[in-house]
Write a protein that holds these residues in place. Structure first.
Motif, PDB file in Angstrom:
ATOM      1  N   ILE A 147       0.696  -0.835   0.200  1.00 20.20           N
ATOM      2  CA  ILE A 147      -0.286  -0.014   0.384  1.00 20.20           C
ATOM      3  C   ILE A 147       0.880   1.199  -0.403  1.00 20.20           C
ATOM      4  O   ILE A 147       0.743   2.476  -0.467  1.00 20.20           O
ATOM      5  N   CYS A 148       1.648   1.435   0.958  1.00 21.72           N
ATOM      6  CA  CYS A 148       2.932   2.026   1.131  1.00 21.72           C
ATOM      7  C   CYS A 148       3.715   2.028   0.326  1.00 21.72           C
ATOM      8  O   CYS A 148       4.558   3.938  -0.026  1.00 21.72           O
ATOM      9  N   GLY A 149       3.824   1.271  -0.986  1.00 22.86           N
ATOM     10  CA  GLY A 149       5.000   1.538  -1.689  1.00 22.86           C
ATOM     11  C   GLY A 149       6.564   1.207  -0.602  1.00 22.86           C
ATOM     12  O   GLY A 149       7.918   2.248  -1.370  1.00 22.86           O
ATOM     13  N   ILE A 150       6.306   0.308   0.109  1.00 22.91           N
ATOM     14  CA  ILE A 150       7.932   0.702   0.565  1.00 22.91           C
ATOM     15  C   ILE A 150       8.856  -0.825   0.725  1.00 22.91           C
ATOM     16  O   ILE A 150       7.492  -1.703   1.256  1.00 22.91           O
ATOM     17  N   SER A 151       9.369  -1.139   1.293  1.00 26.56           N
ATOM     18  CA  SER A 151       9.638  -2.600   2.047  1.00 26.56           C
ATOM     19  C   SER A 151       8.819  -2.648   3.023  1.00 26.56           C
ATOM     20  O   SER A 151       8.582  -2.511   4.426  1.00 26.56           O
ATOM     21  N   LEU A 152       9.313  -4.108   2.895  1.00 25.50           N
ATOM     22  CA  LEU A 152       8.764  -5.053   4.371  1.00 25.50           C
ATOM     23  C   LEU A 152       9.382  -4.381   5.511  1.00 25.50           C
ATOM     24  O   LEU A 152       9.111  -4.294   6.900  1.00 25.50           O
ATOM     25  N   ASN A 153      10.475  -4.394   5.381  1.00 27.99           N
ATOM     26  CA  ASN A 153      11.120  -4.102   6.430  1.00 27.99           C
ATOM     27  C   ASN A 153      11.480  -2.469   6.956  1.00 27.99           C
ATOM     28  O   ASN A 153      10.885  -2.418   8.057  1.00 27.99           O
ATOM     29  N   THR A 154      10.737  -1.269   6.156  1.00 23.25           N
ATOM     30  CA  THR A 154      10.939  -0.366   5.935  1.00 23.25           C
ATOM     31  C   THR A 154       8.961  -0.452   6.780  1.00 23.25           C
ATOM     32  O   THR A 154       9.337   0.430   8.502  1.00 23.25           O
ATOM     33  N   ALA A 155       8.309  -0.792   6.450  1.00 27.40           N
ATOM     34  CA  ALA A 155       7.118  -1.103   7.403  1.00 27.40           C
ATOM     35  C   ALA A 155       7.009  -1.184   8.788  1.00 27.40           C
ATOM     36  O   ALA A 155       6.680  -0.448   9.420  1.00 27.40           O
ATOM     37  N   ALA A 156       7.996  -2.096   9.382  1.00 24.93           N
ATOM     38  CA  ALA A 156       8.119  -2.950  10.311  1.00 24.93           C
ATOM     39  C   ALA A 156       8.402  -2.201  11.396  1.00 24.93           C
ATOM     40  O   ALA A 156       8.268  -1.702  11.981  1.00 24.93           O
ATOM     41  N   SER A 157      10.070  -1.090  10.699  1.00 22.41           N
ATOM     42  CA  SER A 157      10.561  -0.344  11.393  1.00 22.41           C
ATOM     43  C   SER A 157       9.906   0.409  12.053  1.00 22.41           C
ATOM     44  O   SER A 157       9.664   1.464  12.864  1.00 22.41           O
ATOM     45  N   ARG A 158       9.499   1.495  10.993  1.00 26.00           N
ATOM     46  CA  ARG A 158       8.222   2.328  11.357  1.00 26.00           C
ATOM     47  C   ARG A 158       6.899   1.996  12.297  1.00 26.00           C
ATOM     48  O   ARG A 158       6.887   3.414  13.388  1.00 26.00           O
ATOM     49  N   TYR A 159       6.719   1.094  11.906  1.00 29.74           N
ATOM     50  CA  TYR A 159       5.852   0.603  12.957  1.00 29.74           C
ATOM     51  C   TYR A 159       6.076   0.870  14.555  1.00 29.74           C
ATOM     52  O   TYR A 159       5.708   0.989  15.502  1.00 29.74           O
ATOM     53  N   ARG A 160       7.266   0.000  14.953  1.00 28.17           N
ATOM     54  CA  ARG A 160       8.586  -0.477  16.135  1.00 28.17           C
ATOM     55  C   ARG A 160       8.432   0.480  16.658  1.00 28.17           C
ATOM     56  O   ARG A 160       8.450   1.212  17.590  1.00 28.17           O
ATOM     57  N   TYR A 161       8.654   2.141  15.848  1.00 26.68           N
ATOM     58  CA  TYR A 161       9.762   3.445  16.330  1.00 26.68           C
ATOM     59  C   TYR A 161       8.217   4.078  16.588  1.00 26.68           C
ATOM     60  O   TYR A 161       8.329   4.692  17.689  1.00 26.68           O
ATOM     61  N   ALA A 162       7.097   4.073  15.342  1.00 25.56           N
ATOM     62  CA  ALA A 162       5.422   4.346  15.969  1.00 25.56           C
ATOM     63  C   ALA A 162       5.824   4.316  17.494  1.00 25.56           C
ATOM     64  O   ALA A 162       5.133   4.745  18.504  1.00 25.56           O
ATOM     65  N   LEU A 163       6.233   2.574  17.722  1.00 26.61           N
ATOM     66  CA  LEU A 163       5.158   2.286  18.983  1.00 26.61           C
ATOM     67  C   LEU A 163       5.516   3.190  20.112  1.00 26.61           C
ATOM     68  O   LEU A 163       5.084   3.080  21.139  1.00 26.61           O
ATOM     69  N   ASP A 164       7.013   2.598  20.148  1.00 23.28           N
ATOM     70  CA  ASP A 164       8.101   3.012  20.680  1.00 23.28           C
ATOM     71  C   ASP A 164       7.645   4.616  21.739  1.00 23.28           C
ATOM     72  O   ASP A 164       7.742   5.027  22.620  1.00 23.28           O
ATOM     73  N   LYS A 165       7.312   5.091  20.224  1.00 20.74           N
ATOM     74  CA  LYS A 165       7.187   7.210  20.801  1.00 20.74           C
ATOM     75  C   LYS A 165       5.244   7.473  21.404  1.00 20.74           C
ATOM     76  O   LYS A 165       5.136   7.889  22.222  1.00 20.74           O
ATOM     77  N   LEU A 166       4.975   6.353  20.935  1.00 21.83           N
ATOM     78  CA  LEU A 166       3.514   6.348  21.601  1.00 21.83           C
ATOM     79  C   LEU A 166       3.248   5.910  22.844  1.00 21.83           C
ATOM     80  O   LEU A 166       3.150   6.875  23.722  1.00 21.83           O
ATOM     81  N   ARG A 167       4.220   4.952  23.669  1.00 17.51           N
ATOM     82  CA  ARG A 167       4.662   4.241  24.399  1.00 17.51           C
ATOM     83  C   ARG A 167       5.290   5.590  25.980  1.00 17.51           C
ATOM     84  O   ARG A 167       4.790   5.665  26.711  1.00 17.51           O
ATOM     85  N   GLY A 168       6.009   5.794  24.997  1.00 19.49           N
ATOM     86  CA  GLY A 168       6.932   7.673  25.423  1.00 19.49           C
ATOM     87  C   GLY A 168       5.407   8.257  26.189  1.00 19.49           C
ATOM     88  O   GLY A 168       5.281   9.225  26.984  1.00 19.49           O
ATOM     89  N   PHE A 169       4.711   8.389  24.693  1.00 18.64           N
ATOM     90  CA  PHE A 169       3.664   9.794  25.126  1.00 18.64           C
ATOM     91  C   PHE A 169       2.562   9.559  25.727  1.00 18.64           C
ATOM     92  O   PHE A 169       1.949   9.992  26.876  1.00 18.64           O
ATOM     93  N   LEU A 170       2.707   7.850  26.311  1.00 19.57           N
ATOM     94  CA  LEU A 170       1.005   7.627  26.412  1.00 19.57           C
ATOM     95  C   LEU A 170       1.401   7.307  27.682  1.00 19.57           C
ATOM     96  O   LEU A 170       0.567   7.763  29.003  1.00 19.57           O
ATOM     97  N   ARG A 171       2.936   7.445  28.507  1.00 25.16           N
ATOM     98  CA  ARG A 171       2.383   6.421  29.579  1.00 25.16           C
ATOM     99  C   ARG A 171       2.630   7.315  30.513  1.00 25.16           C
ATOM    100  O   ARG A 171       2.116   6.859  31.981  1.00 25.16           O
ATOM    101  N   PRO A 172       3.185   8.859  30.958  1.00 28.42           N
ATOM    102  CA  PRO A 172       2.582   9.596  31.793  1.00 28.42           C
ATOM    103  C   PRO A 172       0.688   9.296  31.819  1.00 28.42           C
ATOM    104  O   PRO A 172       0.040   9.448  33.428  1.00 28.42           O
ATOM    105  N   THR A 173       0.144   9.464  31.123  1.00 25.47           N
ATOM    106  CA  THR A 173      -1.695   9.111  31.181  1.00 25.47           C
ATOM    107  C   THR A 173      -1.939   7.926  31.888  1.00 25.47           C
ATOM    108  O   THR A 173      -2.866   7.823  32.712  1.00 25.47           O
ATOM    109  N   TYR A 174      -1.273   6.796  31.957  1.00 29.16           N
ATOM    110  CA  TYR A 174      -1.364   5.547  31.879  1.00 29.16           C
ATOM    111  C   TYR A 174      -1.191   5.124  33.246  1.00 29.16           C
ATOM    112  O   TYR A 174      -2.244   5.126  34.811  1.00 29.16           O
ATOM    113  N   GLU A 175       0.350   5.916  33.812  1.00 28.83           N
ATOM    114  CA  GLU A 175       0.099   6.069  35.027  1.00 28.83           C
ATOM    115  C   GLU A 175       0.100   7.002  35.880  1.00 28.83           C
ATOM    116  O   GLU A 175      -0.996   6.736  37.058  1.00 28.83           O
TER     117      GLU A 175
END
Length: 173
Positions: A143-171
């Motif tokens: 869909i995005c016209g990127i490699s499988l590894n790029t898609a997985a990496s972007r997902y992993r980086y995004a989840l790491d950022k989301l965890r950081g953004f949401l940790r204070p709210t969760y706590e």
């Protein structure tokens, strides 16, 4: 005739193809996409595939027909990707997340919306396709016209950022 698909075309072959066919390729792409920038990107993709040997022209009756078919397929792929982005990725947060009468859930929903807005667009796109559209990484890469590894990496980086953004709210909850 075109060169070997395994090793790619020579610079001389690419120049010849460009000289003989690029105008027809451009016009065909423009008729399909109606966007000069998108057509230029598509032409670059086609010539890159030719140079890298990622396409196999085989026994051609018509080199031009083959090149126009490459433009056609590339344009259709681009239109499909753009439609998916319009339909699924560019939704407003209200369309993705439903409000909740529970104040804690509602607070978390608002934080999640803000966190997603803070992600780079290419990472947000992957997260939405993966989590809300339930697409596989293989589907996302196409869909995005990127490699499988790029898609997985972007997902992993995004989840790491989301965890950081949401940790204070969760706590806090």
């Amino acid at each position: 005739m075109m060169g070997s698909a395994k090793r790619g075309l020579t610079a001389k072959d690419l120049e010849r193809i460009h000289g003989e066919h690029v105008t027809a390729m451009y016009r065909h792409g423009l008729a399909l996409l109606r966007d000069e920038t998108a057509v230029r990107d598509l032409l670059q993709d086609v010539f890159l595939k030719l140079a890298e040997g990622r396409v196999d022209p085989g026994d051609l009756e018509s080199e031009r027909a083959y090149l126009l078919r490459m433009i056609h397929h590339g344009a259709i792929d681009r239109l499909r990707r753009d439609k998916v982005r319009r339909d699924h990725v560019e939704k407003t947060p209200e369309e993705i997340f439903q409000s909740s009468p529970d104040p804690d859930r509602e607070a978390f929903r608002r934080q999640l919306e803000r966190a997603l807005d803070q992600l780079p667009p290419e990472q947000r796109e992957i997260v939405i396709l993966k989590l809300w559209e339930e697409r596989t990484f293989d589907e996302i890469s196409k869909i995005c016209g990127i490699s499988l590894n790029t898609a997985a990496s972007r997902y992993r980086y995004a989840l790491d950022k989301l965890r950081g953004f949401l940790r204070p709210t969760y706590e806090e909850l």
